[in-house]
Design a protein around this motif. Structure first.
Motif, PDB file in Angstrom:
ATOM      1  N   CYS A   1       6.676  -3.573   8.676  1.00 40.61           N
ATOM      2  CA  CYS A   1       7.022  -2.385   8.357  1.00 40.61           C
ATOM      3  C   CYS A   1       5.993  -1.435   8.093  1.00 40.61           C
ATOM      4  O   CYS A   1       6.225  -0.097   7.671  1.00 40.61           O
ATOM      5  N   GLN A   2       4.713  -1.999   8.079  1.00 40.73           N
ATOM      6  CA  GLN A   2       3.495  -1.162   7.992  1.00 40.73           C
ATOM      7  C   GLN A   2       3.292  -0.396   6.752  1.00 40.73           C
ATOM      8  O   GLN A   2       2.720   0.600   6.583  1.00 40.73           O
ATOM      9  N   THR A   3       3.934  -1.113   5.867  1.00 46.20           N
ATOM     10  CA  THR A   3       3.557  -0.791   4.257  1.00 46.20           C
ATOM     11  C   THR A   3       2.661  -1.416   3.668  1.00 46.20           C
ATOM     12  O   THR A   3       2.360  -1.073   2.479  1.00 46.20           O
ATOM     13  N   GLY A   4       2.466  -2.699   4.171  1.00 42.88           N
ATOM     14  CA  GLY A   4       1.252  -3.635   3.389  1.00 42.88           C
ATOM     15  C   GLY A   4       0.808  -4.362   4.104  1.00 42.88           C
ATOM     16  O   GLY A   4       0.805  -4.599   5.485  1.00 42.88           O
ATOM     17  N   PHE A   5       0.163  -5.411   3.543  1.00 38.25           N
ATOM     18  CA  PHE A   5      -0.156  -6.694   3.821  1.00 38.25           C
ATOM     19  C   PHE A   5       0.391  -8.034   3.122  1.00 38.25           C
ATOM     20  O   PHE A   5       0.268  -7.943   2.088  1.00 38.25           O
ATOM     21  N   TYR A   6       0.413  -9.350   3.901  1.00 35.63           N
ATOM     22  CA  TYR A   6       0.551 -10.490   3.171  1.00 35.63           C
ATOM     23  C   TYR A   6      -0.944 -11.166   3.224  1.00 35.63           C
ATOM     24  O   TYR A   6      -1.869 -10.965   3.975  1.00 35.63           O
ATOM     25  N   VAL A   7      -1.276 -11.398   1.788  1.00 34.44           N
ATOM     26  CA  VAL A   7      -2.607 -12.162   1.507  1.00 34.44           C
ATOM     27  C   VAL A   7      -2.135 -13.679   1.280  1.00 34.44           C
ATOM     28  O   VAL A   7      -1.744 -13.674   0.054  1.00 34.44           O
ATOM     29  N   ALA A   8      -2.807 -14.744   2.010  1.00 29.03           N
ATOM     30  CA  ALA A   8      -2.398 -16.133   1.638  1.00 29.03           C
ATOM     31  C   ALA A   8      -3.747 -16.704   1.282  1.00 29.03           C
ATOM     32  O   ALA A   8      -4.767 -16.634   2.010  1.00 29.03           O
ATOM     33  N   LEU A   9      -3.750 -17.235   0.263  1.00 30.67           N
ATOM     34  CA  LEU A   9      -4.860 -18.117  -0.308  1.00 30.67           C
ATOM     35  C   LEU A   9      -4.406 -19.603  -0.709  1.00 30.67           C
ATOM     36  O   LEU A   9      -3.337 -19.927  -0.975  1.00 30.67           O
ATOM     37  N   ILE A  10      -5.443 -20.580  -0.491  1.00 29.90           N
ATOM     38  CA  ILE A  10      -4.992 -21.967  -0.703  1.00 29.90           C
ATOM     39  C   ILE A  10      -5.648 -22.220  -1.853  1.00 29.90           C
ATOM     40  O   ILE A  10      -6.847 -21.987  -2.081  1.00 29.90           O
ATOM     41  N   ASN A  11      -4.658 -22.965  -2.796  1.00 29.33           N
ATOM     42  CA  ASN A  11      -5.380 -23.567  -4.071  1.00 29.33           C
ATOM     43  C   ASN A  11      -5.978 -22.715  -4.864  1.00 29.33           C
ATOM     44  O   ASN A  11      -7.128 -22.770  -5.551  1.00 29.33           O
TER      45      ASN A  11
ATOM     46  N   ILE B   1       0.745  -1.126  -0.009  1.00 27.17           N
ATOM     47  CA  ILE B   1      -0.036   0.031   0.133  1.00 27.17           C
ATOM     48  C   ILE B   1       0.728   1.154   0.127  1.00 27.17           C
ATOM     49  O   ILE B   1       0.525   2.219  -0.790  1.00 27.17           O
ATOM     50  N   CYS B   2       1.930   1.406   0.689  1.00 22.61           N
ATOM     51  CA  CYS B   2       2.590   2.514   0.960  1.00 22.61           C
ATOM     52  C   CYS B   2       4.040   2.054   0.446  1.00 22.61           C
ATOM     53  O   CYS B   2       4.638   0.936   0.341  1.00 22.61           O
TER      54      CYS B   2
ATOM     55  N   MET C   1      -0.439   3.021  12.897  1.00 26.08           N
ATOM     56  CA  MET C   1      -1.072   1.570  13.588  1.00 26.08           C
ATOM     57  C   MET C   1      -2.752   1.511  13.805  1.00 26.08           C
ATOM     58  O   MET C   1      -3.023   0.244  13.384  1.00 26.08           O
ATOM     59  N   PRO C   2      -3.325   2.224  14.365  1.00 28.33           N
ATOM     60  CA  PRO C   2      -4.838   2.287  14.746  1.00 28.33           C
ATOM     61  C   PRO C   2      -5.468   2.077  13.287  1.00 28.33           C
ATOM     62  O   PRO C   2      -6.291   1.050  13.234  1.00 28.33           O
ATOM     63  N   ALA C   3      -4.976   2.555  12.131  1.00 30.00           N
ATOM     64  CA  ALA C   3      -5.803   2.563  10.858  1.00 30.00           C
ATOM     65  C   ALA C   3      -5.355   1.209  10.333  1.00 30.00           C
ATOM     66  O   ALA C   3      -6.145   0.529   9.778  1.00 30.00           O
ATOM     67  N   LEU C   4      -4.066   0.743  10.287  1.00 30.14           N
ATOM     68  CA  LEU C   4      -3.463  -0.691  10.026  1.00 30.14           C
ATOM     69  C   LEU C   4      -4.361  -1.569  10.743  1.00 30.14           C
ATOM     70  O   LEU C   4      -4.742  -2.636  10.028  1.00 30.14           O
ATOM     71  N   HIS C   5      -4.332  -1.481  11.988  1.00 29.14           N
ATOM     72  CA  HIS C   5      -5.101  -2.536  12.760  1.00 29.14           C
ATOM     73  C   HIS C   5      -6.423  -2.875  12.514  1.00 29.14           C
ATOM     74  O   HIS C   5      -6.949  -3.819  12.162  1.00 29.14           O
TER      75      HIS C   5
ATOM     76  N   HIS D   1      -7.612   1.482  17.278  1.00 31.03           N
ATOM     77  CA  HIS D   1      -8.415   1.205  16.003  1.00 31.03           C
ATOM     78  C   HIS D   1      -8.776   2.454  15.533  1.00 31.03           C
ATOM     79  O   HIS D   1      -8.952   3.371  16.414  1.00 31.03           O
ATOM     80  N   SER D   2      -8.831   2.516  14.261  1.00 27.75           N
ATOM     81  CA  SER D   2      -9.505   3.788  13.522  1.00 27.75           C
ATOM     82  C   SER D   2     -10.098   3.424  12.245  1.00 27.75           C
ATOM     83  O   SER D   2      -9.777   2.960  11.383  1.00 27.75           O
ATOM     84  N   LEU D   3     -11.435   3.369  12.462  1.00 33.40           N
ATOM     85  CA  LEU D   3     -12.460   2.855  11.020  1.00 33.40           C
ATOM     86  C   LEU D   3     -12.041   3.833  10.302  1.00 33.40           C
ATOM     87  O   LEU D   3     -11.836   3.522   9.064  1.00 33.40           O
ATOM     88  N   GLU D   4     -12.104   5.383  10.586  1.00 29.25           N
ATOM     89  CA  GLU D   4     -12.010   6.367   9.532  1.00 29.25           C
ATOM     90  C   GLU D   4     -10.581   6.347   8.800  1.00 29.25           C
ATOM     91  O   GLU D   4     -10.510   6.459   7.708  1.00 29.25           O
ATOM     92  N   GLY D   5      -9.622   6.007   9.828  1.00 29.52           N
ATOM     93  CA  GLY D   5      -8.205   5.799   8.912  1.00 29.52           C
ATOM     94  C   GLY D   5      -8.295   4.608   8.204  1.00 29.52           C
ATOM     95  O   GLY D   5      -7.476   4.593   7.182  1.00 29.52           O
ATOM     96  N   ALA D   6      -8.920   3.507   8.520  1.00 27.89           N
ATOM     97  CA  ALA D   6      -8.741   2.269   7.727  1.00 27.89           C
ATOM     98  C   ALA D   6      -9.632   2.372   6.247  1.00 27.89           C
ATOM     99  O   ALA D   6      -8.977   2.114   5.347  1.00 27.89           O
ATOM    100  N   LYS D   7     -10.628   3.267   6.407  1.00 28.56           N
ATOM    101  CA  LYS D   7     -11.498   3.627   5.119  1.00 28.56           C
ATOM    102  C   LYS D   7     -10.439   4.554   4.517  1.00 28.56           C
ATOM    103  O   LYS D   7     -10.667   4.473   2.980  1.00 28.56           O
TER     104      LYS D   7
END
Length: 154
Positions: free
Chosen positions: A82-92, A43-44, A53-57, A130-136
């Protein structure tokens, strides 16, 4: 950096990538043939910006819950330290375009959310952060650059 490291992302030259992007970072095959596809949802821009962190969380909680409304192949969605993104893991599940659509739908759901799921002391280990507005705001910014998600390097 001459020696190859065990962690895939440690071998990635973070000075050469251009966020935002979504890239296939790794594939692991289990003993029974199941395959885990791990995506780097950046993302970053590394070493230039980061998510607070509150938005990321909150974004982690929202994506973890809402993504499963779109796919039963989600194994995990976890934030990078590092707070720059996420790992997304999917199976098959190795359809890159479908993964992009899944992420887009999930982030669109984030924009419609009126609460952060499991945002309480019983269900969360740091419920005060937490921050809902930050996440949005993060979701909106990433969605606004949807056309850039497939380009990893500048």
């Amino acid at each position: 950096m001459s020696d190859k490291m065990n962690v895939e992302s440690f071998n990635l030259d973070h000075t050469k990538v251009k966020a935002p992007y979504v890239r296939l970072a790794d594939i692991k095959t289990g003993l029974n043939g199941d395959r885990i596809h791990k995506y780097d949802m950046r993302i970053c821009q590394p070493n230039r910006e980061h998510m607070e962190m509150p938005a990321l969380h909150s974004l982690e909680h929202l994506m973890a819950e809402l993504s499963r409304n779109h796919s039963d192949r989600i194994v995990d969605i976890s934030p990078m330290g590092c707070q720059t993104g996420f790992y997304v893991a999917l199976i098959n599940h190795d359809d890159y375009d479908d993964v992009l659509t899944l992420l887009q739908k999930t982030l669109e759901d984030v924009l419609e959310a009126d609460a952060v799921p499991a945002c309480n002391e019983m269900q969360c280990g740091w419920a005060a952060s937490h921050s809902l507005e930050g996440a949005k705001a993060i979701a909106r910014g990433f969605l606004d650059k949807r056309h850039e998600w497939t380009e990893v390097f500048a």
